[in-house]
Scaffold this motif. Sequence first.
Motif, mmCIF file in Angstrom:
data_model
loop_
_atom_site.group_PDB
_atom_site.id
_atom_site.type_symbol
_atom_site.label_atom_id
_atom_site.label_comp_id
_atom_site.label_asym_id
_atom_site.label_seq_id
_atom_site.Cartn_x
_atom_site.Cartn_y
_atom_site.Cartn_z
ATOM 1 N N UNK A 122 0.824 -1.207 0.000
ATOM 2 C CA UNK A 122 0.000 0.000 0.000
ATOM 3 C C UNK A 122 0.859 1.258 0.000
ATOM 4 N N UNK A 123 1.997 1.210 0.705
ATOM 5 C CA UNK A 123 2.911 2.360 0.726
ATOM 6 C C UNK A 123 3.476 2.604 -0.670
ATOM 7 N N UNK A 124 3.882 1.523 -1.334
ATOM 8 C CA UNK A 124 4.425 1.652 -2.698
ATOM 9 C C UNK A 124 3.369 2.222 -3.631
ATOM 10 N N UNK A 125 2.138 1.704 -3.523
ATOM 11 C CA UNK A 125 1.050 2.172 -4.406
ATOM 12 C C UNK A 125 0.706 3.630 -4.121
ATOM 13 N N UNK A 126 0.671 4.000 -2.851
ATOM 14 C CA UNK A 126 0.232 5.345 -2.498
ATOM 15 C C UNK A 126 1.279 6.426 -2.677
ATOM 16 N N UNK A 127 2.548 6.063 -2.483
ATOM 17 C CA UNK A 127 3.585 7.098 -2.456
ATOM 18 C C UNK A 127 4.768 6.835 -3.395
ATOM 19 N N UNK A 129 7.023 6.125 -6.927
ATOM 20 C CA UNK A 129 7.199 6.920 -8.144
ATOM 21 C C UNK A 129 6.496 6.237 -9.318
ATOM 22 N N UNK A 130 5.505 6.920 -9.914
ATOM 23 C CA UNK A 130 4.831 6.444 -11.123
ATOM 24 C C UNK A 130 4.391 4.978 -11.017
ATOM 25 N N UNK A 131 3.621 4.661 -9.995
ATOM 26 C CA UNK A 131 3.132 3.292 -9.822
ATOM 27 C C UNK A 131 1.771 3.175 -10.500
ATOM 28 N N UNK A 132 1.711 2.441 -11.590
ATOM 29 C CA UNK A 132 0.512 2.308 -12.400
ATOM 30 C C UNK A 132 -0.443 1.274 -11.814
ATOM 31 N N UNK A 133 -1.737 1.612 -11.755
ATOM 32 C CA UNK A 133 -2.731 0.712 -11.161
ATOM 33 C C UNK A 133 -2.867 -0.589 -11.948
ATOM 34 N N UNK A 134 -2.785 -0.506 -13.272
ATOM 35 C CA UNK A 134 -2.864 -1.717 -14.091
ATOM 36 C C UNK A 134 -1.699 -2.642 -13.756
ATOM 37 N N UNK A 135 -0.528 -2.053 -13.606
ATOM 38 C CA UNK A 135 0.646 -2.842 -13.249
ATOM 39 C C UNK A 135 0.471 -3.508 -11.898
ATOM 40 N N UNK A 136 -0.124 -2.786 -10.933
ATOM 41 C CA UNK A 136 -0.364 -3.349 -9.600
ATOM 42 C C UNK A 136 -1.277 -4.567 -9.692
ATOM 43 N N UNK A 137 -2.372 -4.430 -10.427
ATOM 44 C CA UNK A 137 -3.330 -5.537 -10.575
ATOM 45 C C UNK A 137 -2.667 -6.747 -11.219
ATOM 46 N N UNK A 247 12.129 7.401 -1.495
ATOM 47 C CA UNK A 247 12.226 6.834 -0.147
ATOM 48 C C UNK A 247 10.966 6.063 0.242
ATOM 49 N N UNK A 248 9.809 6.524 -0.238
ATOM 50 C CA UNK A 248 8.567 5.808 0.069
ATOM 51 C C UNK A 248 8.567 4.422 -0.556
ATOM 52 N N UNK A 249 9.035 4.342 -1.803
ATOM 53 C CA UNK A 249 9.116 3.046 -2.474
ATOM 54 C C UNK A 249 10.041 2.105 -1.717
ATOM 55 N N UNK A 250 11.204 2.623 -1.328
ATOM 56 C CA UNK A 250 12.168 1.797 -0.600
ATOM 57 C C UNK A 250 11.627 1.392 0.768
ATOM 58 N N UNK A 251 10.853 2.289 1.412
ATOM 59 C CA UNK A 251 10.221 1.947 2.687
ATOM 60 C C UNK A 251 9.223 0.809 2.484
#
Length: 271
Positions: A122-127, A129-137, A247-251
Amino acid sequence: MIFSVIAFSLMNTVVKYLNDFSAYQIVFFRSIGTLFFTVPLILKAKIPILGNNKKLLFIRGLAGVISLTTFFQALNYLAIGTAVSLRYTSPIFAAILALIFLKEKIKPVQWFLFLLSFTGVLVIKGFGVDVDSIGIVLVLLSAISLGVIFVVIRKIGDTENPLVIINYFMVMAFVFGGIMSVNNWKNPNSLEWLLLLSLGVFGYVGQLYMTKALQSHETNVIAPLKYLEVVFMIAIGAFWFGEIYNLWTLLGVFLIMFGLLYNIYIKNKKS
């Protein structure tokens, strides 16, 4: 499992490099390279090619095709380190499925660690860099399918030769990838031919050692070791492909890895 992780990291790097090709064509070539190993070895050892647990082998093959295809598609939407990080939420799904179908126990603290890991998603998705929803699904569908694979292989145990398990997967990938590539075909150049065929070599090594690892120990213990691949892929993504991880992605990645890796300690700790 560590040998498996290194091989899969190299395979993922090549796939990312070949992002001009459709996921179906990459799945097709991924299967060809591996079948060059599995079929001759099975015939030479006179192993029954259809195996003993045909239903479970089919399920493993189908889950493998879904997981592989959706992951390769996700790489078109996500940074390679992010995609790999999210895909390896698979031990969460594997542990839950193992609880239901294999009656493997999950301690209360493990549930907390799984929740912590998913918080990382959820942290990666919310914060991130350029995290695409289609890619997440796509990548989470890949992770769920990978969880199914862990449990099915564990269920099969040592009743099947690892080559037979891999061969089922690759034959199904060959058929599916070949059919789906008909309308999505791109003619490779000389270097691309070599890289496409190398996918099967890396994939075979990775698949063989992952299968051996899962057959030899409990799913909850072995599966989290795949998180070493996350470290490799973030480094490759940053230095090879110039990807940016804030940093959010790495967290988020840290939360995912910490939760699942600490799970190994909890699982092995005597009650």
